[in-house]
Scaffold this motif. Structure first.
Motif, short mmCIF file in Angstrom:
data_model
loop_
_atom_site.label_atom_id
_atom_site.label_comp_id
_atom_site.label_asym_id
_atom_site.label_seq_id
_atom_site.Cartn_x
_atom_site.Cartn_y
_atom_site.Cartn_z
N LEU A 33 0.84 -1.20 0.00
CA LEU A 33 0.00 0.00 0.00
C LEU A 33 0.88 1.25 0.00
O LEU A 33 0.57 2.24 -0.68
N ARG A 37 0.71 4.21 -2.75
CA ARG A 37 0.50 5.61 -2.34
C ARG A 37 1.61 6.50 -2.88
O ARG A 37 1.34 7.61 -3.36
N ALA A 40 1.14 6.98 -6.61
CA ALA A 40 0.00 7.86 -6.86
C ALA A 40 0.36 9.32 -6.58
O ALA A 40 -0.05 10.21 -7.31
N THR A 41 1.15 9.55 -5.55
CA THR A 41 1.55 10.90 -5.18
C THR A 41 2.51 11.50 -6.20
O THR A 41 2.37 12.65 -6.61
N ARG A 88 -3.14 3.26 -13.20
CA ARG A 88 -4.31 4.05 -12.82
C ARG A 88 -5.43 3.95 -13.85
O ARG A 88 -6.60 3.74 -13.50
N LEU A 99 -9.63 3.11 -6.66
CA LEU A 99 -8.29 3.61 -6.34
C LEU A 99 -8.36 4.91 -5.55
O LEU A 99 -7.68 5.08 -4.54
N LEU A 103 -6.95 5.27 -1.77
CA LEU A 103 -5.90 6.23 -1.43
C LEU A 103 -6.39 7.23 -0.38
O LEU A 103 -5.64 7.56 0.55
N ASP A 107 -4.84 7.67 3.35
CA ASP A 107 -4.39 8.97 3.86
C ASP A 107 -5.04 9.27 5.21
O ASP A 107 -4.38 9.73 6.14
#
Length: 117
Positions: A33, A37, A40-41, A88, A99, A103, A107
């Motif tokens: 995970l 993350r 994705a960031t 994605r 997704l 995410l 967070d």
């Protein structure tokens, strides 16, 4: 299967073969995970060595493989570097909102637990 300029290919599931239970399994581990993350960031391809994971290299390799084999990330060789990117478009196309929700929940959990994880 994805071909590379160097002739090395890594197996990836085709979009239509990605299964929800596989994606959920892949992101159920805290290290995996964390990788998702970060991808994705950054919204860019990252080499495996750009991730600061508190695990051995072999364990890190295992985590990337699980993510790749379940269709969460795409890995390609660029020279000697193995580049990682979040799939994605495939995930959003197959499982709309999953997704983003995952995410956002990660967070919120990170804030709640006070970790950077």
């Amino acid at each position: 299967m994805t071909e590379t300029a160097a002739g090395r290919a890594l197996p990836h599931p085709e979009r239509e073969d990605i299964r929800l239970e596989g994606v959920l399994h892949a992101v159920s581990d805290p290290m995996r995970l964390r990788i998702v993350r970060e991808l994705a960031t950054k919204e860019a391809e990252l080499t495996c060595s750009q991730f600061d994971l508190p695990v051995t290299k072999s364990t890190s390799t295992h985590h990337f493989r699980v993510l790749r084999e379940n269709g969460v990330i795409r890995q390609v060789y660029r020279g000697t570097a193995k580049m990682n990117a979040l799939r994605r478009d495939d995930l959003d196309g197959l499982f709309p909102g999953l997704l983003a929700s995952l995410l956002a929940a990660a967070d919120r959990q990170s804030v709640r637990l006070g970790d950077d994880g």
